[in-house]
Each structure stands twice: as structure tokens, then as C-alpha cells.
Write a protein that holds these residues in place. Structure first.
Motif, PDB file in Angstrom:
ATOM      1  N   PRO A 172       0.813  -1.219   0.000  1.00 44.46           N
ATOM      2  CA  PRO A 172       0.000   0.000   0.000  1.00 44.46           C
ATOM      3  C   PRO A 172       0.844   1.265   0.000  1.00 44.46           C
ATOM      4  O   PRO A 172       1.839   1.363   0.721  1.00 44.46           O
ATOM      5  CB  PRO A 172      -0.817  -0.130   1.288  1.00 44.46           C
ATOM      6  N   LEU A 173       0.446   2.235  -0.802  1.00 45.91           N
ATOM      7  CA  LEU A 173       1.146   3.512  -0.904  1.00 45.91           C
ATOM      8  C   LEU A 173       0.210   4.619  -0.448  1.00 45.91           C
ATOM      9  O   LEU A 173      -0.909   4.731  -0.933  1.00 45.91           O
ATOM     10  CB  LEU A 173       1.578   3.757  -2.349  1.00 45.91           C
ATOM     11  N   LEU A 174       0.667   5.420   0.496  1.00 45.97           N
ATOM     12  CA  LEU A 174      -0.116   6.543   0.988  1.00 45.97           C
ATOM     13  C   LEU A 174       0.470   7.826   0.417  1.00 45.97           C
ATOM     14  O   LEU A 174       1.652   8.114   0.609  1.00 45.97           O
ATOM     15  CB  LEU A 174      -0.082   6.591   2.521  1.00 45.97           C
ATOM     16  N   ALA A 175      -0.350   8.587  -0.297  1.00 45.75           N
ATOM     17  CA  ALA A 175       0.081   9.858  -0.874  1.00 45.75           C
ATOM     18  C   ALA A 175      -0.590  10.992  -0.118  1.00 45.75           C
ATOM     19  O   ALA A 175      -1.737  10.885   0.316  1.00 45.75           O
ATOM     20  CB  ALA A 175      -0.275   9.929  -2.349  1.00 45.75           C
ATOM     21  N   SER A 176       0.144  12.104   0.050  1.00 47.35           N
ATOM     22  CA  SER A 176      -0.408  13.260   0.752  1.00 47.35           C
ATOM     23  C   SER A 176      -0.118  14.524  -0.035  1.00 47.35           C
ATOM     24  O   SER A 176       0.864  14.613  -0.764  1.00 47.35           O
ATOM     25  CB  SER A 176       0.185  13.372   2.165  1.00 47.35           C
ATOM     26  N   GLY A 177      -0.989  15.515   0.128  1.00 50.95           N
ATOM     27  CA  GLY A 177      -0.819  16.787  -0.549  1.00 50.95           C
ATOM     28  C   GLY A 177      -1.214  17.931   0.360  1.00 50.95           C
ATOM     29  O   GLY A 177      -2.040  17.776   1.267  1.00 50.95           O
ATOM     30  N   GLY A 178      -0.605  19.108   0.100  1.00 54.83           N
ATOM     31  CA  GLY A 178      -0.899  20.278   0.915  1.00 54.83           C
ATOM     32  C   GLY A 178      -1.509  21.387   0.088  1.00 54.83           C
ATOM     33  O   GLY A 178      -2.457  21.167  -0.659  1.00 54.83           O
ATOM     34  N   GLY A 179      -0.942  22.589   0.186  1.00 57.07           N
ATOM     35  CA  GLY A 179      -1.467  23.742  -0.528  1.00 57.07           C
ATOM     36  C   GLY A 179      -1.116  23.721  -1.991  1.00 57.07           C
ATOM     37  O   GLY A 179      -0.553  22.769  -2.517  1.00 57.07           O
ATOM     38  N   ARG A 180      -1.407  24.831  -2.666  1.00 58.61           N
ATOM     39  CA  ARG A 180      -1.260  24.913  -4.122  1.00 58.61           C
ATOM     40  C   ARG A 180       0.157  24.633  -4.597  1.00 58.61           C
ATOM     41  O   ARG A 180       0.366  24.039  -5.643  1.00 58.61           O
ATOM     42  CB  ARG A 180      -1.701  26.304  -4.597  1.00 58.61           C
ATOM     43  N   CYS A 181       1.127  25.049  -3.837  1.00 61.39           N
ATOM     44  CA  CYS A 181       2.510  24.854  -4.249  1.00 61.39           C
ATOM     45  C   CYS A 181       3.205  23.777  -3.431  1.00 61.39           C
ATOM     46  O   CYS A 181       4.419  23.794  -3.265  1.00 61.39           O
ATOM     47  CB  CYS A 181       3.293  26.167  -4.140  1.00 61.39           C
ATOM     48  N   SER A 182       2.438  22.842  -2.902  1.00 64.82           N
ATOM     49  CA  SER A 182       3.030  21.743  -2.151  1.00 64.82           C
ATOM     50  C   SER A 182       3.213  20.537  -3.053  1.00 64.82           C
ATOM     51  O   SER A 182       2.385  20.260  -3.910  1.00 64.82           O
ATOM     52  CB  SER A 182       2.127  21.343  -0.974  1.00 64.82           C
ATOM     53  N   PRO A 183       4.281  19.766  -2.875  1.00 65.42           N
ATOM     54  CA  PRO A 183       4.456  18.536  -3.640  1.00 65.42           C
ATOM     55  C   PRO A 183       3.526  17.445  -3.137  1.00 65.42           C
ATOM     56  O   PRO A 183       3.014  17.514  -2.033  1.00 65.42           O
ATOM     57  CB  PRO A 183       5.919  18.161  -3.370  1.00 65.42           C
TER      58      PRO A 183
END
Length: 217
Positions: A172-183
Motif C-alpha cells: 500500500p502507498l499513501l500519498a499526501s498533498g498540501g497547498g497549491r505549491c506543495s508537492p
């Protein structure tokens, strides 16, 4: 309504949504076919609804919601502030004794006031992840409630606004994201044997160039 999910429960299309009414925030359910609300009224132990914030937290907005449906039940996970998530089942399982709460509360170590902005569940139902506005990601096993990992400082700008499991990967791979300019950050979850998980120290960075030279999802 601030959060909405659409699932099938017992082969019926359902909308599960967070609703604020009369200064009380709760998760409520509607049948899309009949256009009628499912009865989740409780009116006991100071709670009006089965899946609501209470004990002074009922006025806080529900900031994240995720549902995972089985054949005739759905697992509802919702969260607001105070570094905690609420894990419920619909319909509510029968109980011989009155219960103060119809859901479990799982806490995230660290800041006790952080808002939980994102939630995710793996398709096999065994993993639940939560991300906070302080940049912390926590991971639990279901149904045991064992916290498998808790990682602070996962994003430079602090806010974890999106989480998703990639169940098609070998592990399993967990992906995360933040604001507009976050990777987008991805972390593989090693599963050497059933019901045992750990997170390695290294992050895999998945990104593309944004319109202003920054990285964004």
C-alpha cells in the motif's frame, strides 16, 4: 454541508454528509433513490444525532470525512479539531447496554488542538490515515485501533489537505498533498505479514512543475 461522500449501502446509493444545524455539527445520511433522509436521530446522553460532535465540541465544523462501504454496512470516519478522529459504523451495531458514544475516538499524538484536514481508508479496510494542519500524519490498523505510525513535519507548509491510498501497488502507498505549491508525497507501507505494518524512513517524492516554478499536485 461541508463534506460529502457517496457510497452504496445494501445496494442503495447514499449521500453521507457533514451538516451544521442549530450550532450542532453531525454526519447525516440520505438515500439518493428515495430522496429521503435516513433516521440517525439519537436524542440521548446529550447527543441529538448518532454521529455528532459533543461535550462542547458540537459547534466545531467537521473538516474531513471519508466512508468505506461493504455489502450492508458502511464505516464512517470523520474529524474536526483537537487531534482526533471518530470511527463509526452505519447502521449502528446492536448493543445490550446503553452507550455514551456510538463511535470510537482515536487520538493523534503531538498537538492537542490540531485540526484534522484529511482522511483516507484503504480499500481492504485495514488502514485509516489522518493528516493535520500542523503537518502530522497518523496511521491506524482497523479494527484493532492500533496506531501503526505517526509522522510530524511531513510538509513544509504544514497543512495536510489531501490523503489517498494507492491499493494497486505491490504494498500500500499513501500519498499526501498540501497547498497549491506543495508537492505530492508518497510513502510506501511495508506489510511483511498480515496485520503488521511499518513505515520506512525514506519518502518518495512525486511532483510536477507548477505554472510558477513550484511543485503542486
Amino acid at each position: 454541508m461541508t463534506q460529502v461522500q457517496v457510497v452504496r449501502i445494501d445496494d442503495e446509493p447514499m449521500v453521507v454528509a457533514s451538516v451544521s444545524q442549530a450550532n450542532v455539527n453531525a454526519v447525516r445520511i440520505w438515500n439518493l433513490r428515495s430522496k429521503l433522509e435516513i433516521n440517525t436521530l439519537r436524542n440521548e446522553f446529550g447527543a441529538k444525532w448518532n454521529y455528532q460532535l459533543s461535550y462542547g465540541e458540537e459547534d466545531k465544523p467537521i473538516m474531513s470525512l471519508v466512508c468505506l462501504a461493504g455489502d450492508d454496512v458502511a464505516r464512517i470516519v470523520f474529524a474536526s479539531k483537537y487531534s482526533q478522529i471518530m470511527v463509526a459504523q452505519h447502521p449502528v451495531p446492536p448493543s445490550e447496554m446503553p452507550r455514551l458514544s456510538l463511535f470510537d475516538t482515536w487520538r493523534i499524538p503531538g498537538s492537542g488542538i490540531a485540526a484534522v484536514l484529511s482522511l483516507a481508508q484503504s480499500m481492504d479496510g485495514e488502514l485509516i490515515a489522518a493528516g493535520t494542519d500542523s503537518g502530522r500524519i497518523a496511521l491506524w490498523h482497523y479494527p484493532s485501533g492500533e496506531r501503526l505510525a505517526c509522522q510530524p513535519g511531513t510538509h513544509l507548509n504544514g497543512r495536510i489537505q489531501a490523503l489517498a491510498f494507492c491499493d494497486a501497488s505491490p504494498s500500500p502507498l499513501l500519498a499526501s498533498g498540501g497547498g497549491r505549491c506543495s508537492p505530492i508525497l508518497g510513502r510506501r507501507i511495508e506489510c511483511p505479514v498480515s496485520n503488521q505494518y511499518h513505515l520506512p524512513d525514506s519518502w518518495n517524492l512525486l511532483h510536477r512543475n507548477g505554472p510558477h516554478g513550484c511543485s503542486n499536485p
